[in-house]
Design a protein around this motif. Structure first.
Motif, short mmCIF file in Angstrom:
data_model
loop_
_atom_site.label_atom_id
_atom_site.label_comp_id
_atom_site.label_asym_id
_atom_site.label_seq_id
_atom_site.Cartn_x
_atom_site.Cartn_y
_atom_site.Cartn_z
N PRO A 248 0.81 -1.23 0.00
CA PRO A 248 0.00 0.00 0.00
C PRO A 248 0.84 1.27 0.00
CG PRO A 248 -0.96 -1.60 1.49
CD PRO A 248 0.34 -2.18 1.05
N LEU A 249 2.04 1.24 0.58
CA LEU A 249 2.90 2.42 0.65
C LEU A 249 4.04 2.36 -0.36
CD1 LEU A 249 3.12 2.92 4.53
CD2 LEU A 249 1.67 4.13 2.88
N GLN A 250 4.09 1.31 -1.17
CA GLN A 250 5.07 1.18 -2.25
C GLN A 250 4.30 0.75 -3.50
OE1 GLN A 250 8.71 -0.30 0.72
NE2 GLN A 250 7.87 -1.67 -0.81
N ARG A 251 3.88 1.71 -4.28
CA ARG A 251 3.02 1.44 -5.42
C ARG A 251 3.86 1.20 -6.67
NH1 ARG A 251 -1.48 6.28 -4.56
NH2 ARG A 251 -2.19 5.62 -2.48
N ILE A 252 3.53 0.12 -7.38
CA ILE A 252 4.21 -0.24 -8.63
C ILE A 252 3.15 -0.47 -9.70
CG2 ILE A 252 5.69 -1.91 -9.79
CD1 ILE A 252 7.02 -2.48 -7.14
N LEU B 296 7.37 3.50 -10.01
CA LEU B 296 7.58 3.14 -8.61
C LEU B 296 7.34 4.39 -7.78
CD1 LEU B 296 8.64 1.41 -6.21
CD2 LEU B 296 10.94 2.18 -6.85
N GLU B 297 6.41 4.30 -6.82
CA GLU B 297 6.11 5.43 -5.94
C GLU B 297 6.17 4.95 -4.50
OE1 GLU B 297 2.93 9.14 -5.58
OE2 GLU B 297 2.46 7.38 -6.80
N MET B 298 7.02 5.62 -3.70
CA MET B 298 7.20 5.26 -2.30
C MET B 298 6.81 6.44 -1.41
SD MET B 298 10.73 3.01 -2.33
CE MET B 298 11.71 4.27 -3.13
N PHE B 299 6.08 6.15 -0.35
CA PHE B 299 5.60 7.16 0.58
C PHE B 299 6.46 7.16 1.85
CE2 PHE B 299 2.16 6.14 -2.24
CZ PHE B 299 1.64 7.39 -2.57
N PRO B 300 6.41 8.26 2.64
CA PRO B 300 7.34 8.41 3.77
C PRO B 300 7.40 7.23 4.72
CG PRO B 300 6.19 10.47 3.38
CD PRO B 300 5.57 9.46 2.46
N ASN B 301 6.29 6.60 5.01
CA ASN B 301 6.29 5.50 5.98
C ASN B 301 6.51 4.13 5.33
OD1 ASN B 301 5.87 7.16 8.23
ND2 ASN B 301 3.66 7.21 7.86
N SER B 302 6.86 4.11 4.06
CA SER B 302 7.09 2.82 3.40
C SER B 302 8.33 2.15 3.96
CB SER B 302 7.24 3.01 1.89
OG SER B 302 8.43 3.72 1.61
N GLN B 303 8.35 0.85 3.86
CA GLN B 303 9.46 0.09 4.42
C GLN B 303 10.78 0.46 3.77
OE1 GLN B 303 8.97 -4.12 4.01
NE2 GLN B 303 10.81 -4.63 5.17
N ALA B 304 10.76 0.65 2.44
CA ALA B 304 12.00 0.97 1.73
C ALA B 304 12.56 2.32 2.18
CB ALA B 304 11.75 0.96 0.24
N LEU B 305 11.71 3.37 2.22
CA LEU B 305 12.20 4.69 2.62
C LEU B 305 12.68 4.70 4.06
CD1 LEU B 305 9.82 7.29 0.92
CD2 LEU B 305 12.23 6.88 0.47
#
Length: 326
Positions: free
Chosen positions: A205-209, A223-232
């Protein structure tokens, strides 16, 4: 000469022997069939037929298809190759000219590299994607025949390299991040995967592909990553890391692989906060009675106006004294 009459007793004895004779004849026939079957089964014959066809071939290249088999010293009668249901190549060793080529649209057989076990196609096109069959027959007396099939895919590669675009070159811990990977037209459409520092990014949900792929047009993946995503969050988990490598990997079956990457800086500075005093928010506390004009910016304007009036009065007095002296 007088005819001999058969006594009733002799007739009964002859009738009793006939069923035994039939039974014996049946047994002999069955035994003969068993012996012949055993001889046939023990004879040398075709076995272990296997077909080898490339899973994928780049358009314009040559493709070699092979058929391996074991005749166990039996004689080969013919090897036939089919594309779909159409025969395009035959090898018959007993003929003066053992190779035969049949006209099938798009197929160009390289006779110098074709024989009893393989056939080579020159300059394959996309239309030659499909099912190929190899049929092998042994010679007399059995003419045992077996057939195997396999699928081949002809692929068309993109003409240019993939392009990777990012919306930020430096990101902070509270920033969104977006990247887009574009691949030129190909057949079949390219597959795109995302990695950051060598670790594959999966859709959450926080890492959209997203992936948009159509035959004959560009393939896009974002690829879109939001502040609380695991990757960021993992980017900023350690203090020694100052940048990350974002990579999109492009592949078409197992034939084509291409990677393009970009390095993104990490801004570890805390988020900037502005003091309320700098915004004049404290000024509203200096005024009472809930006057709507008692804002900090309004109060400052009123003070400026008072100063301007005083300055104007002083200037007028100086001007009046100067005129009187004259």
């Amino acid at each position: 000469m007088a005819s001999q009459r058969i006594r009733p007793e002799e007739g009964r004895r002859m009738s009793a022997c006939r069923p035994g004779a039939l039974h014996t004849a049946f047994n002999m026939l069955a035994l003969s069939w068993i012996i012949i079957s055993e001889l046939l089964l023990s004879a040398h014959c075709l076995k272990d037929l296997k077909i080898f066809v490339p899973e994928a071939v780049i358009m314009g290249n040559a493709a070699t298809l092979s058929c391996q088999y074991d005749l166990e010293q039996a004689a080969l009668y013919a090897v036939r190759w089919y594309f779909g249901q159409e025969e395009f190549y035959r090898f018959v060793p007993r003929e003066a000219k053992p190779t035969f080529v049949f006209a099938v649209a798009g197929i160009n057989v390289d006779l110098t590299n074709s024989d009893a076990t393989s056939v080579t196609l020159k300059g394959v096109t996309r239309e030659l994607s499909g099912t190929y069959q190899c049929e092998v027959s042994e010679d007399a007396p059995l003419f045992h025949t077996e057939i195997r099939s396999a699928h081949m895919q002809v692929i068309e590669l993109p003409k240019g390299d993939p392009v990777l675009q990012v919306d930020k070159k430096v990101i902070g811990i509270n920033d969104n991040f977006k990247a887009v990977c574009t691949v030129g037209p190909s057949y079949p459409p390219a597959n795109i995967t995302w990695t950051v520092n060598g670790r594959e990014i999966h859709k959450t949900p926080l890492q959209r592909i997203t992936l948009d792929a159509f035959d004959g047009s560009n393939t896009y993946s974002s690829l879109e990553m939001f502040p609380n995503s695991q990757a960021l969050q993992s980017f900023f988990a350690t203090n020694y890391q100052h940048s990350v490598k974002v990579q999109c990997g492009v592949s078409i079956l197992h034939v084509f692989h291409k990677n393009v990457e970009v390095r993104i800086g990490l801004n570890r500075a805390p988020a900037t906060t502005i003091s309320p005093n700098l915004l004049g928010l404290e000024g509203s506390k200096r005024y009472a009675n809930g006057d709507p004009d008692n804002s900090a910016l309004t109060g400052a304007s009123q003070r400026c106006c008072i100063c301007c009036e005083a300055l104007g009065a002083i200037s007028l007095a100086i001007f009046t004294l100067t005129v009187a002296q004259l």
